[in-house]
Design an enzyme around this catalytic site. Structure first.
Site, PDB file in Angstrom:
ATOM      1  CG  HIS A 131      27.458 -19.972  -0.765  1.00 29.02           C
ATOM      2  ND1 HIS A 131      27.881 -21.197  -0.295  1.00 29.02           N
ATOM      3  CD2 HIS A 131      26.155 -19.849  -0.368  1.00 29.02           C
ATOM      4  CE1 HIS A 131      26.886 -21.787   0.351  1.00 29.02           C
ATOM      5  NE2 HIS A 131      25.826 -20.997   0.321  1.00 29.02           N
ATOM      6  CG  ASP A 208      28.027 -20.019  -6.895  1.00 30.32           C
ATOM      7  OD1 ASP A 208      27.001 -20.509  -7.389  1.00 30.32           O
ATOM      8  OD2 ASP A 208      28.128 -19.743  -5.680  1.00 30.32           O
ATOM      9  CD  GLN A 211      21.028 -17.073  -5.111  1.00 31.77           C
ATOM     10  OE1 GLN A 211      19.914 -16.670  -5.410  1.00 31.77           O
ATOM     11  NE2 GLN A 211      21.219 -18.029  -4.212  1.00 31.77           N
ATOM     12  CE  LYS A 234      21.124 -21.960  -4.167  1.00 28.97           C
ATOM     13  NZ  LYS A 234      20.535 -21.712  -2.849  1.00 28.97           N
ATOM     14  CB  CYS A 376      26.431 -20.046   3.377  1.00 25.30           C
ATOM     15  SG  CYS A 376      25.501 -21.308   4.269  1.00 25.30           S
TER      16      CYS A 376
END
Length: 418
Positions: A131, A208, A211, A234, A376
């Site tokens: 991202h 990261d 997700q 999220k 992104c």
């Protein structure tokens, strides 16, 4: 191609759907099929109620008031931090910094640990899947320090080229910063192996986890990531709040990033001393209601059977992959779960007959909410030679009916453009 058979305990998705008031809304007279949870998930009543309850009954600033409302709000806010610690199995709550989201968490590491530890000629390893929030902060740092960014290429199926990753690691590698799951095409990275290899080369790791956090159990003590960032919105929580996990020894050695209230111990014009962890990195009045509501979101996730939830989402992924693959003009970008490749709960695709933005607009008129564009993650689109994709992403409240509604909407696209 037939999806592999999966045995799982049933997940009561209809009961879960009743927890989300927005799902009773209609769009252009159509049932809402919300398929954009990878961008931001919807909120259950318990999360909404947590914010409302604070503002209606006990709002006050935290950490500095001696009166009851302040003490109650402080207890609830710090209780949310402990819930976050338990959710990711961190060793200590002091390793969990509250930030505005994963983007701020990554920038915090770049501007503190990065400025302190990365110099001219040092190397930072990323992947083509990242991202923008896990690319641009490192580009800014590399430009400032004269460091070099190395990028791990992708295979044609959207997975990471691990042989290339091993070849990139060397004595100049100072940081490996990668996604746990790609937000754009759903690739699940082998982060455990990547972390172990990075540590063997003497490098620090940042993951990261945006997700991954809503979909899988996380265990920082087992994973051994040095830094791990994720966002509440999220995870069925509010916007404007997230967590940066960092190993305590690293956080202790890092300088503060922002100055102001709460991050100080003493202040004089002769000098300032800084507060203990985690407050050293939390300047100013925080998102109090957001933090407390984040705790409610974690509690909501905690009461779910994650094995059953995962099986439910994978069933949706396989069902949707089969449905979409039946359209001759449609091409799925990224790993194919029907071959047994591990993948996150999302599908990115393109259609020969229409631009992703046009597809998204037509689907919207059918009550189907998807994301269209580069998500992104422009380097991923460049890798596959496309301007963007339509991305379908699943949350715990989605059903096969959502997939069927999507397929009906795509048939409308073909009727108009095909």
């Amino acid at each position: 191609m037939t999806a592999p058979q999966t045995r799982f305990m049933p997940f009561d998705v209809e009961a879960a759907r009743r927890d989300f008031p927005i799902l009773s809304e209609t769009v252009y007279g159509k049932r809402l099929s919300f398929l954009d949870s990878a961008a931001s998930a919807q909120k259950p009543r318990s999360v909404i109620a947590a914010e409302v309850d604070l503002y209606e009954h006990s709002y006050a600033n935290i950490h500095r008031g001696v009166y009851k409302f302040s003490q109650d709000a402080t207890e609830a806010y710090e209780g949310a931090r402990e819930k976050a610690r338990a959710f990711i199995n961190a060793r200590s709550a002091s390793e969990c910094l509250f930030v505005r989201g994963a983007t701020e968490g990554i920038n915090l590491v770049a501007q503190t640990w990065g400025r302190q530890n990365i110099g001219a000629g040092d190397e930072i390893i990323l992947t083509w899947l990242e991202h923008h929030s896990n690319i641009v902060p490192w580009q800014m740092l590399a430009e400032e320090k004269g460091a070099v960014i190395r990028v791990v290429p992708l295979m044609d199926d959207g997975t990471v080229d691990m042989d290339a990753y091993r070849a990139l690691l060397n004595e100049r590698t100072k940081l490996v910063a990668v996604a746990h799951i790609s937000n754009s095409i759903g690739t699940v990275l082998p982060v455990g192996e990547m972390i172990d290899l990075a540590h063997s080369a003497g490098a620090v790791t940042l993951i990261d986890g945006c997700q991954a956090a809503p979909h899988m159990r996380l265990d920082m003590q087992a994973l051994e990531a040095d830094f791990y960032a994720f966002s509440a919105h999220k995870m069925y929580g509010p916007t404007g709040i997230g967590v940066l996990y960092g190993k305590e020894a690293l956080l202790d050695a890092m300088p503060p990033w922002q100055g102001g209230g709460d991050m100080i111990s003493t202040v004089s014009f002769e000098g300032t001393t800084y507060n203990d962890l985690p407050y050293k990195f939390e300047a100013g009045t925080p998102n109090i209601a957001g933090g407390i509501a984040f705790g409610a979101a974690i509690e909501y996730l905690k009461q779910l059977d994650f094995d059953a939830l995962h099986a439910h989402e994978m069933d949706l992924l396989n069902y949707a992959t089969e449905k979409l693959s039946s359209f001759n003009s449609l091409r799925i970008i990224g790993p194919d779960p029907l071959t047994g490749t591990q993948k996150g709960a999302l599908i990115s695709f393109v259609m020969e007959c229409a631009h992703p933005h046009d597809i998204g607009t037509i689907l919207d008129r059918q009550g189907v909410a998807v994301r269209a564009g580069h998500h992104c993650a422009q380097p991923v689109m460049d890798r596959f030679g496309i301007p963007g994709t339509v991305r379908v992403s699943f949350g715990l409240y989605n059903t096969r009916k959502d997939v069927d509604q999507l397929a009906d909407g795509l048939q409308k696209v073909i009727e108009l453009f095909g």
